[in-house]
Design a protein around this motif. Sequence first.
Motif, PDB file in Angstrom:
ATOM      1  N   ASN A  78       0.827  -1.215   0.000  1.00  0.00           N
ATOM      2  CA  ASN A  78       0.000   0.000   0.000  1.00  0.00           C
ATOM      3  C   ASN A  78       0.859   1.263   0.000  1.00  0.00           C
ATOM      4  N   ALA A  79       2.170   1.087   0.041  1.00  0.00           N
ATOM      5  CA  ALA A  79       3.062   2.249   0.062  1.00  0.00           C
ATOM      6  C   ALA A  79       3.076   2.938  -1.303  1.00  0.00           C
ATOM      7  N   VAL A  80       2.983   4.257  -1.308  1.00  0.00           N
ATOM      8  CA  VAL A  80       2.907   5.016  -2.561  1.00  0.00           C
ATOM      9  C   VAL A  80       4.293   5.401  -3.064  1.00  0.00           C
ATOM     10  N   SER A  81       5.204   5.696  -2.129  1.00  0.00           N
ATOM     11  CA  SER A  81       6.514   6.232  -2.518  1.00  0.00           C
ATOM     12  C   SER A  81       7.287   5.317  -3.468  1.00  0.00           C
ATOM     13  N   PRO A  82       7.373   3.989  -3.188  1.00  0.00           N
ATOM     14  CA  PRO A  82       8.136   3.144  -4.122  1.00  0.00           C
ATOM     15  C   PRO A  82       7.569   3.172  -5.532  1.00  0.00           C
ATOM     16  N   THR A  83       6.248   3.268  -5.660  1.00  0.00           N
ATOM     17  CA  THR A  83       5.630   3.286  -6.987  1.00  0.00           C
ATOM     18  C   THR A  83       5.950   4.584  -7.727  1.00  0.00           C
ATOM     19  N   ILE A  84       5.910   5.705  -6.991  1.00  0.00           N
ATOM     20  CA  ILE A  84       6.185   7.011  -7.614  1.00  0.00           C
ATOM     21  C   ILE A  84       7.627   7.077  -8.110  1.00  0.00           C
ATOM     22  N   HIS A  85       8.541   6.540  -7.314  1.00  0.00           N
ATOM     23  CA  HIS A  85       9.964   6.652  -7.649  1.00  0.00           C
ATOM     24  C   HIS A  85      10.467   5.473  -8.466  1.00  0.00           C
ATOM     25  N   TYR A  86       9.572   4.558  -8.810  1.00  0.00           N
ATOM     26  CA  TYR A  86      10.033   3.381  -9.564  1.00  0.00           C
ATOM     27  C   TYR A  86      10.435   3.770 -11.002  1.00  0.00           C
ATOM     28  N   SER A  87      11.540   3.258 -11.434  1.00  0.00           N
ATOM     29  CA  SER A  87      12.025   3.492 -12.799  1.00  0.00           C
ATOM     30  C   SER A  87      12.095   2.160 -13.529  1.00  0.00           C
ATOM     31  N   SER A  88      11.445   2.066 -14.642  1.00  0.00           N
ATOM     32  CA  SER A  88      11.390   0.815 -15.399  1.00  0.00           C
ATOM     33  C   SER A  88      12.776   0.381 -15.851  1.00  0.00           C
ATOM     34  N   LYS A  89      12.999  -0.918 -15.785  1.00  0.00           N
ATOM     35  CA  LYS A  89      14.280  -1.497 -16.211  1.00  0.00           C
ATOM     36  C   LYS A  89      14.141  -2.275 -17.509  1.00  0.00           C
ATOM     37  N   ILE A  90      13.018  -2.092 -18.196  1.00  0.00           N
ATOM     38  CA  ILE A  90      12.794  -2.841 -19.442  1.00  0.00           C
ATOM     39  C   ILE A  90      13.889  -2.526 -20.455  1.00  0.00           C
ATOM     40  N   LYS A  91      14.200  -1.236 -20.612  1.00  0.00           N
ATOM     41  CA  LYS A  91      15.220  -0.853 -21.594  1.00  0.00           C
ATOM     42  C   LYS A  91      16.565  -1.470 -21.249  1.00  0.00           C
ATOM     43  N   GLU A  92      16.857  -1.502 -19.950  1.00  0.00           N
ATOM     44  CA  GLU A  92      18.130  -2.092 -19.504  1.00  0.00           C
ATOM     45  C   GLU A  92      18.193  -3.583 -19.809  1.00  0.00           C
ATOM     46  N   PHE A  93      17.062  -4.290 -19.593  1.00  0.00           N
ATOM     47  CA  PHE A  93      17.060  -5.734 -19.778  1.00  0.00           C
ATOM     48  C   PHE A  93      16.986  -6.149 -21.243  1.00  0.00           C
ATOM     49  N   THR A  94      16.561  -5.222 -22.110  1.00  0.00           N
ATOM     50  CA  THR A  94      16.545  -5.593 -23.533  1.00  0.00           C
ATOM     51  C   THR A  94      17.942  -5.582 -24.135  1.00  0.00           C
ATOM     52  N   LYS A  95      18.878  -4.984 -23.419  1.00  0.00           N
ATOM     53  CA  LYS A  95      20.262  -4.978 -23.885  1.00  0.00           C
ATOM     54  C   LYS A  95      20.941  -6.252 -23.402  1.00  0.00           C
ATOM     55  N   LEU A  96      20.728  -7.346 -24.127  1.00  0.00           N
ATOM     56  CA  LEU A  96      21.269  -8.639 -23.726  1.00  0.00           C
ATOM     57  C   LEU A  96      22.768  -8.707 -24.006  1.00  0.00           C
ATOM     58  N   PRO A  97      23.467  -9.599 -23.294  1.00  0.00           N
ATOM     59  CA  PRO A  97      24.906  -9.752 -23.559  1.00  0.00           C
ATOM     60  C   PRO A  97      25.142 -10.129 -25.014  1.00  0.00           C
TER      61      PRO A  97
END
Length: 394
Positions: A78-97
């Motif tokens: 129910n905490a709001v702060s983690p959701t507000i400050h969350y930054s997606s890592k999708i772009k980071e994970f699409t950069k595969l080795p």
Amino acid sequence: MQIASLDGEYKKLTTEMSKQRKEIHREVDNAINQMENKIGEIKVKHHSILQKHLDEIKLLQSLMQQTLLALIEMEESNAVSPTIHYSSKIKEFTKLPPKVNISMPKFIPKQIEREELCSLIGKLTPLSTSLGERVFTAKKPNTSDRELLDEPEVLKTIKTGYEQLRHIKTIRTKSGERLRDTAVDRNGALLYSSGKTRTLYKVNNDQKEKMIKLQGWKPSQLCVTSSGDLLVTMYSNDRTQSKVVRYAGSTVIQTIQFDDKGQPLYSDNNIIKYISENRNLDICVADCEAGAVVVVNQAGKLRFRYTGPPSPTKNKQFIPHGITTDSQSRILTADRDNHCIHILDTDGQFLCYIGNCDLKDPYGLCVDSNDSLFVCEYNTGNVKKIRYSKYISS
């Protein structure tokens, strides 16, 4: 796959060199042995390069899994702060080795000239390593599905000769004690629980060892999860509480007992509560005393309770016993008193009964890799193999 094929590929090299060895007999033995040693050194280097690349992939995979678990916790919080400050890592994970491309060394034989034997046997090309771009592509959805049959059919009836049959797997103890439940871990070892000794045991190669000794609680039913963890239903010594505990080895990593309002999820007695993990990682418990199937998500949050279909057509109260799940994440639970099996979807919606297979007191359930259903009949001691679905393509 490249690592697994190394032995075969390098064996081809030594075979070619052995053919050349027959041409020049004993004079070239020492020179060829030197080259074979060189192959071994190159193979070690080749393996090391691939293993390093594999470790990088596993590290990224682990980071993805940690991110998914963090998202699940954030979603349930129910905490709001983690959701507000969350930054997606999708772009980071699409950069595969980058993909490692290694060309196999080659053996190039030469015509035999005794004066220059060592140099003319042949040569090995060096191990060549290059990095190629790896393109991320989303996994295509599975187009194969299983549709429920209108008329399930009994494929086989196995007469076990036992009465009060509760489980598919059986084990006989030296003491003759009736076991609570059995399971098999990912390494093929047999696990079983004993309420009398309050202990979980492992049997591997006929060697029995104590896994977990409980204090203040008695173990009941077992389920090995897709991740290799062990889920155990248990009840307190005074029979006033019940809970589900997740173990990694002998370490407790999760306890599931209360809902968000602090109310017990399961009935407070020692009546057997069968347990199964769904393909979507939900934890499904058949609580016969409560007359309900209780399903929580991987984090232990209540998803739903199923207490029977909206418009019941059976004469007796719904009291679930055995429970299992199939490849489509459907939930199957045994309704012993009404001599049928209930099939639910992943959200707890009633789909249909399996009740036309002359079932008598169905109890323990198990679904194999082909979605064939095995049903233990409590009083007759029979195990019935039932086909209830078929493949369709979309």
